[in-house]
Design a protein around this motif. Structure first.
Motif, PDB file in Angstrom:
ATOM      1  N   ASP A 218     -10.061 -49.762  38.188  1.00  0.00           N
ATOM      2  CA  ASP A 218      -8.784 -49.685  37.490  1.00  0.00           C
ATOM      3  C   ASP A 218      -8.558 -50.958  36.675  1.00  0.00           C
ATOM      4  OD1 ASP A 218      -6.315 -49.021  36.618  1.00  0.00           O
ATOM      5  OD2 ASP A 218      -5.337 -48.978  38.564  1.00  0.00           O
ATOM      6  N   GLY A 219      -8.577 -50.816  35.362  1.00  0.00           N
ATOM      7  CA  GLY A 219      -8.315 -51.965  34.503  1.00  0.00           C
ATOM      8  C   GLY A 219      -9.580 -52.683  34.086  1.00  0.00           C
ATOM      9  N   LYS A 220      -9.429 -53.499  33.051  1.00  0.00           N
ATOM     10  CA  LYS A 220     -10.596 -54.174  32.476  1.00  0.00           C
ATOM     11  C   LYS A 220     -11.157 -55.259  33.377  1.00  0.00           C
ATOM     12  CE  LYS A 220      -8.916 -53.381  27.792  1.00  0.00           C
ATOM     13  NZ  LYS A 220      -8.104 -54.016  26.727  1.00  0.00           N
ATOM     14  N   SER A 221     -10.342 -55.750  34.321  1.00  0.00           N
ATOM     15  CA  SER A 221     -10.868 -56.796  35.211  1.00  0.00           C
ATOM     16  C   SER A 221     -11.405 -56.199  36.510  1.00  0.00           C
ATOM     17  CB  SER A 221      -9.760 -57.822  35.520  1.00  0.00           C
ATOM     18  OG  SER A 221      -8.797 -57.232  36.382  1.00  0.00           O
ATOM     19  N   SER A 222     -11.418 -54.869  36.626  1.00  0.00           N
ATOM     20  CA  SER A 222     -11.937 -54.256  37.848  1.00  0.00           C
ATOM     21  C   SER A 222     -13.439 -54.514  37.955  1.00  0.00           C
ATOM     22  CB  SER A 222     -11.656 -52.765  37.849  1.00  0.00           C
ATOM     23  OG  SER A 222     -12.334 -52.158  36.772  1.00  0.00           O
TER      24      SER A 222
ATOM     25  N   TYR B 255     -16.058 -52.102  35.993  1.00  0.00           N
ATOM     26  CA  TYR B 255     -15.890 -52.199  34.548  1.00  0.00           C
ATOM     27  C   TYR B 255     -16.411 -53.546  34.046  1.00  0.00           C
ATOM     28  CZ  TYR B 255     -13.829 -51.872  29.914  1.00  0.00           C
ATOM     29  OH  TYR B 255     -13.656 -51.816  28.554  1.00  0.00           O
ATOM     30  N   LYS B 256     -16.004 -54.600  34.749  1.00  0.00           N
ATOM     31  CA  LYS B 256     -16.378 -55.931  34.299  1.00  0.00           C
ATOM     32  C   LYS B 256     -17.896 -56.112  34.317  1.00  0.00           C
ATOM     33  CE  LYS B 256     -15.160 -60.278  35.509  1.00  0.00           C
ATOM     34  NZ  LYS B 256     -14.673 -61.102  36.582  1.00  0.00           N
TER      35      LYS B 256
ATOM     36  N   VAL C 140     -19.762 -52.568  32.122  1.00  0.00           N
ATOM     37  CA  VAL C 140     -19.380 -52.361  30.727  1.00  0.00           C
ATOM     38  C   VAL C 140     -19.358 -53.698  29.989  1.00  0.00           C
ATOM     39  CG1 VAL C 140     -17.615 -51.421  29.178  1.00  0.00           C
ATOM     40  CG2 VAL C 140     -18.043 -50.323  31.386  1.00  0.00           C
ATOM     41  N   ASP C 141     -18.758 -54.710  30.626  1.00  0.00           N
ATOM     42  CA  ASP C 141     -18.556 -55.981  29.944  1.00  0.00           C
ATOM     43  C   ASP C 141     -19.758 -56.904  30.005  1.00  0.00           C
ATOM     44  OD1 ASP C 141     -16.245 -56.041  28.651  1.00  0.00           O
ATOM     45  OD2 ASP C 141     -15.166 -57.323  30.072  1.00  0.00           O
TER      46      ASP C 141
ATOM     47  N   LYS D 295     -23.483 -54.735  29.982  1.00  0.00           N
ATOM     48  CA  LYS D 295     -23.550 -53.745  28.893  1.00  0.00           C
ATOM     49  C   LYS D 295     -24.511 -52.603  29.208  1.00  0.00           C
ATOM     50  CE  LYS D 295     -22.266 -57.317  25.671  1.00  0.00           C
ATOM     51  NZ  LYS D 295     -22.012 -58.249  26.780  1.00  0.00           N
TER      52      LYS D 295
ATOM     53  N   LEU E 197     -21.467 -47.166  29.069  1.00  0.00           N
ATOM     54  CA  LEU E 197     -20.464 -46.888  28.052  1.00  0.00           C
ATOM     55  C   LEU E 197     -19.112 -46.743  28.750  1.00  0.00           C
ATOM     56  CD1 LEU E 197     -19.860 -45.971  25.111  1.00  0.00           C
ATOM     57  CD2 LEU E 197     -20.364 -43.652  25.849  1.00  0.00           C
TER      58      LEU E 197
ATOM     59  N   LYS F  33      -3.120 -58.447  43.630  1.00  0.00           N
ATOM     60  CA  LYS F  33      -3.170 -57.570  42.470  1.00  0.00           C
ATOM     61  C   LYS F  33      -2.935 -56.122  42.905  1.00  0.00           C
ATOM     62  CE  LYS F  33      -6.689 -55.446  39.616  1.00  0.00           C
ATOM     63  NZ  LYS F  33      -8.051 -55.493  39.129  1.00  0.00           N
TER      64      LYS F  33
ATOM     65  N   ASN G 192       0.645 -55.349  43.259  1.00  0.00           N
ATOM     66  CA  ASN G 192       1.323 -55.171  41.973  1.00  0.00           C
ATOM     67  C   ASN G 192       1.004 -53.817  41.347  1.00  0.00           C
ATOM     68  OD1 ASN G 192       2.759 -57.581  41.785  1.00  0.00           O
ATOM     69  ND2 ASN G 192       0.950 -58.699  41.044  1.00  0.00           N
ATOM     70  N   VAL G 193      -0.261 -53.465  41.404  1.00  0.00           N
ATOM     71  CA  VAL G 193      -0.677 -52.200  40.796  1.00  0.00           C
ATOM     72  C   VAL G 193       0.028 -51.024  41.481  1.00  0.00           C
ATOM     73  CG1 VAL G 193      -2.615 -50.606  40.541  1.00  0.00           C
ATOM     74  CG2 VAL G 193      -2.918 -53.030  40.004  1.00  0.00           C
TER      75      VAL G 193
ATOM     76  N   LYS H 106     -11.193 -63.906  27.376  1.00  0.00           N
ATOM     77  CA  LYS H 106     -11.054 -62.482  27.640  1.00  0.00           C
ATOM     78  C   LYS H 106     -10.911 -62.217  29.138  1.00  0.00           C
ATOM     79  CE  LYS H 106     -13.617 -58.276  27.573  1.00  0.00           C
ATOM     80  NZ  LYS H 106     -14.849 -57.577  27.315  1.00  0.00           N
TER      81      LYS H 106
ATOM     82  N   ASN I  74      -7.533 -60.455  30.715  1.00  0.00           N
ATOM     83  CA  ASN I  74      -7.559 -59.142  31.378  1.00  0.00           C
ATOM     84  C   ASN I  74      -7.240 -59.262  32.863  1.00  0.00           C
ATOM     85  OD1 ASN I  74      -8.143 -57.822  29.040  1.00  0.00           O
ATOM     86  ND2 ASN I  74     -10.364 -57.841  29.357  1.00  0.00           N
TER      87      ASN I  74
ATOM     88  N   ASP J 238      -4.088 -57.279  34.554  1.00  0.00           N
ATOM     89  CA  ASP J 238      -4.367 -56.377  35.681  1.00  0.00           C
ATOM     90  C   ASP J 238      -3.684 -56.871  36.961  1.00  0.00           C
ATOM     91  OD1 ASP J 238      -5.856 -54.745  34.137  1.00  0.00           O
ATOM     92  OD2 ASP J 238      -7.807 -55.235  35.013  1.00  0.00           O
ATOM     93  N   PHE J 239      -3.739 -58.174  37.144  1.00  0.00           N
ATOM     94  CA  PHE J 239      -3.140 -58.755  38.346  1.00  0.00           C
ATOM     95  C   PHE J 239      -1.656 -58.413  38.441  1.00  0.00           C
ATOM     96  CE2 PHE J 239      -0.789 -62.228  40.368  1.00  0.00           C
ATOM     97  CZ  PHE J 239      -1.335 -62.166  41.634  1.00  0.00           C
ATOM     98  N   LEU J 240      -0.977 -58.439  37.308  1.00  0.00           N
ATOM     99  CA  LEU J 240       0.454 -58.156  37.309  1.00  0.00           C
ATOM    100  C   LEU J 240       0.742 -56.655  37.360  1.00  0.00           C
ATOM    101  CD1 LEU J 240       1.580 -60.819  34.669  1.00  0.00           C
ATOM    102  CD2 LEU J 240       1.731 -60.976  37.164  1.00  0.00           C
ATOM    103  N   GLY J 241      -0.299 -55.855  37.422  1.00  0.00           N
ATOM    104  CA  GLY J 241      -0.121 -54.401  37.462  1.00  0.00           C
ATOM    105  C   GLY J 241       0.418 -53.872  36.148  1.00  0.00           C
TER     106      GLY J 241
ATOM    107  N   LYS K 259     -20.467 -55.353  21.428  1.00  0.00           N
ATOM    108  CA  LYS K 259     -20.302 -54.442  22.551  1.00  0.00           C
ATOM    109  C   LYS K 259     -19.468 -53.225  22.150  1.00  0.00           C
ATOM    110  CE  LYS K 259     -17.723 -54.656  25.971  1.00  0.00           C
ATOM    111  NZ  LYS K 259     -16.697 -55.495  26.549  1.00  0.00           N
TER     112      LYS K 259
ATOM    113  N   LYS L 217     -20.586 -49.228  21.835  1.00  0.00           N
ATOM    114  CA  LYS L 217     -19.858 -48.172  22.532  1.00  0.00           C
ATOM    115  C   LYS L 217     -19.385 -47.094  21.549  1.00  0.00           C
ATOM    116  CE  LYS L 217     -16.616 -49.533  25.496  1.00  0.00           C
ATOM    117  NZ  LYS L 217     -15.660 -50.501  26.087  1.00  0.00           N
TER     118      LYS L 217
END
Lengths: 439, 688
Positions: free
Chosen positions: A292-296, A299-300, A303-304, A307, A310, A363, A366-367, B99, B103, B107-110, B152, B156
């Motif tokens: 969930d989210g770009k820092s998960s 994903y990190k 994807v990030d 690479k 996708l 986190k 908060n989520v 970055k 992010n 995300d941390f703050l929901g 990147k 994609k």
């Protein structure tokens, strides 16, 4: 230290807010067994009338799959007092909108109206429950519409059949093995008598929950409910599905092909406990950590940083009898599906061996608080949650206190759930490939 | 019986109750309409030109932020896709926050922060609003646009475009816009692998510089927050955003086609055809026609009860839904009617869509339908008030679309003033059935034949033009396959004869009596067919053992009997029947012509014509007959029906098909043969 103080202040702050946001409701049963839930909120002149029936794909005869979803169409065909083709016109003529949806566990019908038309909504839903017209004309028309729906939503959709493939492989005995859309051959073969019998069995007040929410006058609405729904005869007791799956003890490997895709996908599915268990909620948190989210984590990493993918996601599918925990990835730059599996597995092993950090844990709080606040944003959302908690979870108060369960989950429990449920020998690994690759 | 008694008791029990309470045979009369309160947001303007609006709503402890850049349209041409790349890169760090940190904190703050190429959106719990506002502003003003992130996102996007090439609905949407507005117009262009390959990081930065400016910016804050707080935050974080001039390029106005035409895009993987009927619309929201157009569109295809949906979904069952939309605003827009239908009814669905558009242009709408459309609009207006965003959107529209201040206060009054004449007038003005593009995306080998034969209404056909999935005009696709010159009509027919048992065996057959059964929508159908070598036949369709339809031909005359009515063959039917050669037409090559090669459900086959109404297909590999296709005139319109043959099994030394799938129009019935008798069970009586 400063950060700590800050957090405590925030918690106190949050506490008052959540109190203020409590959803007030009233519930009772009619003599015929219909469960009624009322929620009053006059912020906007809007009302929802909805009925949830405890019948879904899992209640179907294995030779007649797709019935519950078919009824989602059929029960708009008319009633003794609402002529065929009039249903949607009536709703529109009072400025309303309506729809229905079907899952493995239940079917849900609703109308949204400006608040002055609440009686119209109650009349319509009671008509549908008391005496719907089910005849060959309606069956034939909706048979064609359902087939088009399947072509549109499943057969013509990239990755449209992936969920059916997962279910087929994950469940061998339990009716979760088929999808709500069902089999078109079964629907073609079904006789009118079979449809009538299905209606008589499931669409009865003692198998339903009525919710009226929004800008309502409670005493008036209660009287209307008694007037319209009170006379509906109780049906026979409904027998619930009680089928146990054998545990998965070694990895199931499956391959499926889709003519509408160019990029292959790999999917891992683990069978998990029923939705009302604490563990199902722990696994909800696990999927948040992973995707969930770009820092998960997934994903990190995939994807990030590397690479390799996708897209990568994890879902926790919550259902009444069993849940499923899924991870799904699309490769990038010629990454092999085996490598994706390896990378995802590494992250799961990490969850099984190391506790998540304090910050990740914060986190999560908060989520889930954010999710909780947003789930009560509309009258329609509140009505759906009330019915779901009452009927499927067996505890309506969860609308206000489910957040407390999430808040009480510890880091150790998260590690424990990952250890218990997310092992390679307990899962399906599905390669979902472009049809072109088929030899 | 048990059920009957139960409901009877229930009735007795409740009867007095029902009488005393409600009469459910009548629709309830609704209470008086609720009063509507349209508040206006509080607003202010920053020195750099950015306008800020605040809608306070304390129902939930959350706040949303919307940023909208109301810039002129712009086409990126051979770099189409640059806007998607910018959107994907924004909201991922700033020049001062990496970055990863950015992010992680969001995300941390929901919370969430996202950007489009000309917009931004953030949401958070109210307790984290200050920080999210700050991060959002920083991301809009000082985005981190670096090479690694660029590469990147580019990879994609390229990968996603690869997938889109097979997605029938995406191709339909893209090509119909490209054809309507032109591929060089901002509203007609779309990204392809080629245009994305052209894009560099500098292009993305340029795009940002050209368009991200407070000059045309609106910031809307909705939720549990005070006006004064937003004012302070906006001054602190947005006032220092320097104003830049936004690029303003003009484009030639798109025009409609001179005559209505079909634009066909072939996609062999399609199991449904996507149909679009479209034309250009220039209509401002302030135009006096605006409310009438909303109602006209609603009646035609804006709603479940609309002409299009009622016809194609509820009446015909051809689609899950058919809808139309008619745009309005300061930029050029379109009328767009669309549906997805199964391959077999593609041409019929086009005919019905055009029919409904003509209908609303030529006939006054019935009063109850007009009233229904108005009620629906009124209801939607009321229901929308539940969302605090509605108030913000109304205020934003008044600014952006240059509307009078009381536009929304008068909205329902104007809607209710629309007359049936207004609807007809605007339908003629905006739904241009004579200058429309009918864009069909589907499987050509199955749908094209029918599409080429749609009558314009004057005996001529609607012309068909062909396009690829990028909107480039191409040649008509050719589905016929080149044939080996050594193949002749004799070799095809002989292969068939040998495959099913040989000439000797076939010549011994005087009659065949076939019994078959099928299930149609839950009912049992039976078929009994008797055919003789001297060209007599009788065919009976039975339902539940009762005859439903019977066709008899005694070699000279014949008739069809259906529902107790007997209809003698007309001259054309008689001539066709007399042309027939009984059991095995393949024994007489003189009456057959080899048409060419074709495919039937992916199998290569030889097509052989018998007379001008029947074509049979023979599997090129096995020799067996796999399909018959018949064309018949019904009420002056040619109708095609077909029979697919399968499951060949031997009976008396001869291979007979044991499944026959009969299709006529959208219907399909699969017969399974239960019995075949050779030279047995047939007498002269059967043909009387």
């Amino acid at each position: 230290m400063r950060k700590n103080l800050f957090t405590i202040a925030l918690l106190l702050f949050a506490f008052t807010y959540v109190q203020a946001q409590e959803v007030a409701f009233e519930e009772y049963k009619l003599d015929n067994g219909l469960h009624v839930i009322l929620h009053q909120d006059d912020t906007a002149p809007v009302v929802i009338t909805s009925v949830m029936y405890q019948v879904g794909a899992k209640d179907e005869n294995p030779e007649r799959t797709g019935f519950a979803h078919f009824f989602e169409h059929l029960l708009f065909e008319g009633t003794e007092n609402i002529e065929r083709g009039e249903w949607f016109k009536i709703v529109s003529s009072y400025g309303g909108s309506n729809n229905a949806n079907t899952s493995d566990d239940r079917t849900y019908y609703y109308e949204l109206f400006p608040s002055n038309a609440v009686e119209v909504g109650l009349w319509m839903e009671s008509e549908r429950m008391l005496h719907p017209i089910i005849n060959q004309v309606g069956v034939d028309t909706q048979n064609e519409v359902v087939k088009e729906e399947k072509r549109l939503r499943v057969d013509n959709q990239p990755y449209g059949n992936i969920f059916s493939e997962v279910k087929k492989n994950m469940f061998k005995k339990h009716p979760y093995r088929w999808s709500p859309i069902g089999s078109m051959e079964h629907l073609d073969a079904a006789t009118l008598d079979e449809f009538l019998a299905f209606n008589e069995k499931f669409y009865v007040p003692n198998n339903a929950t009525l919710v009226v929410a929004g800008d309502i006058n409670v005493p008036e609405v209660k009287k209307m409910i008694q007037d319209y729904f009170g006379p509906i005869p109780r049906g026979a007791e409904v027998e619930r599905v009680n089928i146990k799956e054998d545990p998965i003890t070694e990895q199931i490997n499956a391959v499926a092909y889709d003519p509408n895709i160019q990029i292959p996908a790999v999917l891992h599915a683990y069978r998990t406990p029923a939705m009302n268990t604490r563990e199902a909620r722990v696994l909800d948190m696990v999927s948040t950590i992973l995707s969930d989210g770009k820092s998960s984590r997934l994903y990190k990493k995939l994807v990030d940083d590397k690479k390799m993918a996708l897209q990568v996601s994890a879902f926790n599918v919550s259902q009444q009898d069993y849940g499923m925990y899924l991870t799904f990835a699309l490769p990038l730059n010629n990454t092999s599906l085996e490598d994706l599996t390896k990378e995802i597995d590494e992250e799961i092993v990490k969850l099984q061996t190391e506790l998540i950090s304090e910050r990740e844990f914060e986190k999560l709080q908060n989520v889930f608080e954010n999710r909780f606040v947003n789930s009560n944003a509309t009258i329609a959302g509140i009505a759906g949650s009330l019915a779901t908690y009452q009927m499927l979870y067996g505890d309506i108060n969860l609308i206000n206190n489910e957040i407390d369960i999430y808040r009480s989950i510890t880091r150790e429990e998260i590690r424990e759930a990952a250890r218990k449920y997310l092992n390679p020998n307990q899962r399906l690994r599905l390669e979902y490939l472009p049809e072109n690759d088929k030899q | 019986m048990k059920k009957y008694i139960l409901s009877l008791t229930a009735c007795l029990f409740f009867i007095s109750f029902i009488n005393a309470q409600v009469d459910r045979s009548k629709r309830p009369v609704p209470a008086p309409a609720p009063t509507i309160n349209l508040s206006t947001p509080q607003s202010f303007e920053l020195d750099n030109g950015m306008k800020v609006m605040v809608v306070r709503n304390t129902k939930l402890p959350r706040v949303r932020i919307q940023l909208r850049l109301d810039n002129p349209l712009y086409a990126s041409q051979d770099k189409a896709g640059v806007e998607s790349l910018l959107a994907a890169m924004l909201g991922n760090g700033t020049t001062s926050i990496s970055k990863e940190d950015f992010n992680e904190e969001v995300d941390f703050l929901g919370a969430s922060i996202n950007f489009g190429s000309q917009s931004g959106f953030a949401s958070s719990l109210s307790k984290y609003f200050d920080r999210i506002f700050e991060l959002f502003a920083d991301a809009a003003k000082n985005p981190l646009l670096d090479g690694e992130e660029f590469q990147k996102e580019k990879d994609k996007l390229l990968e996603a475009l690869k997938n889109n090439k097979k997605d029938v609905s995406t191709v339909s949407r893209q090509v119909s816009s490209a054809l309507l507005y032109g591929k060089k117009h901002p509203k007609g262009e779309f990204a392809t692998e080629e245009t994305v390959q052209n894009i560099t990081l500098a292009d993305v930065k340029n795009y940002y510089e050209n368009f991200f400016s407070p000059e045309n910016a609106y910031l809307v804050v909705i939720g549990d927050v005070n006006f004064s707080k937003v004012e302070a935050l906006a001054k602190a974080h947005f006032e220092n955003w320097p104003k830049r001039n936004v690029l303003d390029v003009s484009y030639s106005d798109p025009t409609d086609v001179q005559y209505t035409q079909i634009n066909f895009i072939d996609m062999p993987n399609a199991v449904q055809s996507e149909l679009v009927v479209e034309n250009i619309v220039n209509l401002k929201m302030s135009d006096p026609d605006y409310h009438a157009v909303l109602i006209a569109n609603s009646i035609l295809g804006g709603d479940f009860n609309s002409y299009l949906n009622m016809n194609l979904r509820e009446d015909k069952g051809w689609t899950y839904g058919a809808r139309s939309s008619t745009g309005a605003g300061k930029h050029v827009t379109s009328f767009y009617a669309s549906t997805s239908v199964r391959n077999a009814v593609t041409d019929s669905a086009v005919v019905e869509m055009l029919h409904e558009i003509k209908n609303i242009r030529e006939n006054l709408v019935e009063n109850d339908k007009l009233a229904l459309a108005k009620a629906k609009y009124t209801g939607n207006f009321v229901l929308a008030l539940e969302r605090p965003e509605t108030i913000a959107n109304y205020a934003l529209n008044i600014e952006i679309q240059n509307l009078s201040k009381d536009f929304y206060e008068n909205y329902l009054k104007k809607i209710n003033a629309v007359t049936a004449e207004d609807v007809k007038r605007v339908a003629n003005k905006y739904f241009l059935v004579n200058n429309a593009r009918i864009v069909v995306t589907g499987k050509g080998s199955e749908v094209l034949e029918g599409l080429k034969k749609i009558d314009r209404g004057d005996g001529t056909m609607i012309p068909v033009k062909y396009f690829d999935i990028y909107g480039n005009e191409v040649e008509e696709p050719n589905y016929t396959i080149a044939m080996d010159p050594s193949v002749t009509i004799e070799t095809v027919l002989n292969n068939y004869i040998n495959a099913i048992g040989g000439k000797g065996k076939l010549n011994d057959v005087k009659s065949v009596f076939t019994t078959a059964g099928a299930t149609m929508q839950g009912m049992q159908l039976g078929m009994e067919m008797k055919v003789t070598s001297d060209n007599k036949m009788s065919q009976a369709i039975l339902m539940g053992g009762m005859p439903l339809q019977k066709t008899v031909f005694d070699g000279q005359t014949g008739y069809t009997m259906a529902q107790g009515q007997k209809m003698e063959f007309d001259e054309k039917q008689l001539a066709d029947m007399k042309e027939g050669t009984g059991l095995f037409p393949e024994l007489d090559p003189a009456k057959a012509t080899l048409i060419g090669m074709d495919t039937v459900d992916g199998v290569t086959a030889y097509a052989v014509g018998y007379g001008d109404s029947k074509v049979s297909f023979y599997n090129a590999e096995t020799g067996l007959k796999i399909k018959d296709e018949n064309t018949q005139e019904v009420n002056g319109t040619p109708m095609k029906s077909s029979i697919l043959y399968g499951d060949y099994k031997e009976v008396g030394g001869i291979q007979f098909p044991h499944t026959m799938t009969v299709s006529a129009g959208p219907q399909e019935i699969k017969f399974e043969v239960t019995d075949i008798k050779i030279n047995e069970g047939v007498s002269e009586e059967d043909f009387k």
